[in-house]
Write a protein that holds these residues in place. Structure first.
Motif: not given
Lengths: 278, 314
Positions: A80, A83, A91, A93, A95-97, A104, A107-111, A164, B181, B184-185, B191-192, B195, B199-201
């Motif tokens: 963080r 960032l 990365y 892998d 860093a996508l789900v 989603r 915007f993950l982590g920055s919704e 992203r 949100r 989403n987390w 899910g991963n 990952a 991204v800071g979750v």
């Protein structure tokens, strides 16, 4: 390192070392990336590439030496922090789900949210529209922004992850083996996108063990070997042959290894993710 | 779809299943499983299990009943004490899973067995028997009962309040999953997780929160049982945890996490409620209930697999 460049480095490491207990993972590594520059880090498995990017991206802290961002010494405690300074890592892998929709993931982590807690909710429509527009602007046609990420191709996923990072204000992009699991055509898409990121003025750190791909886009090359810098040269002073030679360490074995690696099935990434998610 | 099939099945073969009384019982049976399934489904989407959820319900009920009785307090004090106990159990589960990185299956299996033992041992030590004393004539009992275990009539049918709470919790969980949100987390953590972290979750907080949510639901169902029956049997609750998980899986939650809905879990619980009562109304051997659950679970799993293979081929 040449200081002829008028623009000062965004990220600069000087004499950085990292120990894990008694094991020396990195020692005396110096490295820099400037705006609008693609700086490549090459090296074989275990050469210290991963440790180096983990330090830059804030997952690890360096044991010795100095790490500067915009000339200011830093010691990150989490990704963080990095960032927040505009250093984003994409990365291997990705860093996508995989099971989550494209927007989603974007915007993950920055919704985007509005309202007051506990009624604060995400602005879903706006996020869908933004993600769709951003991806279109980069030439990725996603049939449906609601479709899960695992329906995209490897190259599209890679570009989605890069897009992203840029959207959320990255100035330095760290790409970990972005072409490793991709076919030639897909790799081409990603490399093209890397060069357009450079044109947009970003500093790009490209980690690879493929000198051919790196040489296509790189401005500066750093070859790591057993945790130390084996070579650091700008593109003007280096030919592809030399780079390949350095990578190979003069041994034919490496060429063979490289060819063997190309034969890996393309879905290695996905299997890797599955086994790690448990 | 499965729910409709089960409904039609029992509707056709049993007269009693068609009565208003039956609707009351079916909804009630569904709601007690369903409220827990809300918490368990969120946790499963977040990629973890909680095997201690079944006995956790009883632990909570015992804690409230015995605390209030032994200290002669208003029962609400016991209720609050039980909430603290349940949330703490959830917190410990979550913390152990996060810190040790062991599968939650193992951690919560241990917690399940420890709680099972404690339920019996502490109850016997405090009350001298296997159940708690009745608290029905204590201060605050009737007001607590009106929150946790009353019933009201809606047209021809009498509805237990747990049904209402069930709907509220499902709606709340659905909103959280789709429109907050944190939702989403939760999906990302299951899910991963790597990952999501990258991204800071805040994956760790999310997971601990989910374990505590299961604790909260266990508390709620525990309070319902306490105020419905006035006394709690300390040996109950064993086996329920798998029923909750089965309801979630039938409702489409992935065992590996990252996929599922709260509404799906509600449908799963509803199928269980219908099956439980339908078998009785149809005059079948009630022992067949577990067989029916098992068969449904197998069918649902195969159906999920088939759907996934089809979408993957596309």
């Amino acid at each position: 390192m040449s200081d002829n460049d008028p623009s000062s480095p965004l990220v600069e490491l000087a004499g950085v070392g990292k120990n894990f207990g008694n094991i020396i993972a990195l020692s005396d590594v110096s490295f820099a990336v400037r705006p609008a520059e693609v700086s490549c880090i090459l090296g074989d498995n275990g050469a210290g590439k991963s440790t180096l990017i983990k330090i830059i991206s804030g997952l690890h802290q360096h044991s010795t030496g100095s790490y500067r961002v915009d000339g200011e010494p830093v010691k990150f405690t989490s990704p963080r922090d990095a960032l927040d300074r505009g250093i984003a890592t994409v990365y291997q892998d990705l860093a996508l789900v995989p099971l989550m929709p494209v927007w989603r993931n974007f915007f993950l982590g920055s919704e985007l949210t509005s309202g007051v807690w506990p009624f604060r909710q995400i602005r879903a429509e706006e996020m869908r529209a933004t993600a769709d527009a951003e991806l279109k602007a980069m030439g990725i046609e996603v049939p449906d922004i609601n479709q899960p990420v695992n329906t995209l191709s490897g190259g599209q996923r890679q570009v989605l992850a890069i897009a992203r990072a840029i959207h959320f204000g990255a100035r330095v992009l760290i790409l970990d083996e972005p072409t490793a699991a991709l076919g030639v055509k897909q790799a081409g898409v990603v490399l093209k996108y890397i060069s357009s990121a450079r044109e947009a003025g970003l500093g790009v750190i490209l980690i690879s063990h493929n000198p051919h791909h790196a040489y296509l886009v790189g401005d500066h090359f750093t070859v790591l070997k057993q945790g130390t810098v084996d070579l650091s040269a700008p593109r003007s002073e280096l030919a592809l042959d030399e780079l390949t030679h350095y990578m190979a360490g003069g041994a034919e074995l490496e060429t063979l290894q490289h060819e063997l690696r190309r034969m890996d099935p393309p879905d290695v990434g996905a299997v890797h993710e599955l086994s790690e998610s448990r | 779809m499965g729910a409709v099939a089960v409904f039609v099945l029992f509707f056709v073969i049993s007269d009693t299943f068609r009565s208003a009384d039956a609707i009351t019982t079916v909804l009630y049976a569904s709601s007690t499983i369903g409220i827990m399934a809300v918490g368990v489904s969120l946790l499963m989407i977040g990629g973890e299990f909680d095997l201690s959820a079944g006995v956790g319900v009883i632990t909570s009920a015992l804690a409230a009943g015995m605390f209030a009785f032994q200290f002669s307090t208003n029962v609400w004090v016991g209720v609050v004490f039980a909430l603290a106990v349940s949330l703490t159990i959830g917190y410990i589960n979550g913390l152990l899973v996060i810190k040790t990185k062991l599968p939650s299956f193992l951690i919560t299996l241990s917690m399940f067995m420890m709680l099972q033992g404690l339920n019996l041992a502490v109850t016997r030590a405090v009350t001298g028997s296997v159940s708690t004393q009745s608290i029905s004539n204590m201060d605050g009992f009737s007001s607590a009962q009106s929150v946790f275990a009353t019933s009201f009539t809606l047209g021809p049918i009498s509805v237990r309040i747990t049904v209402l709470w069930w709907i509220v919790f499902v709606a709340l969980a659905t909103w959280v999953l789709l429109r907050s949100r944190v939702g989403n987390w939760i999906y990302a953590a299951g899910g991963n997780a790597d990952a999501a972290r990258a991204v800071g979750v805040p994956v760790n907080y999310t997971k601990i929160g989910l374990f505590m949510t299961v604790g909260f639901m266990a508390w709620f169902v525990g309070m319902h049982q306490l105020f419905r029956f006035n006394t709690v049997q300390s040996g109950e609750g064993v086996g329920m945890e798998l029923l909750y998980i089965a309801a979630c899986v039938i409702g489409g939650c992935a065992l590996m996490g990252g996929w599922g809905t709260a509404i799906g879990a509600a449908i799963g619980a509803f199928i269980f409620g219908m099956a439980k009562m339908g078998i009785v109304y149809a005059g079948w051997n009630a022992d067949l209930f577990m067989f029916f659950i098992g068969a449904t679970l197998l069918l649902a799993t195969l159906l999920n697999l088939w759907v996934r293979l089809r979408t993957a081929r596309r």
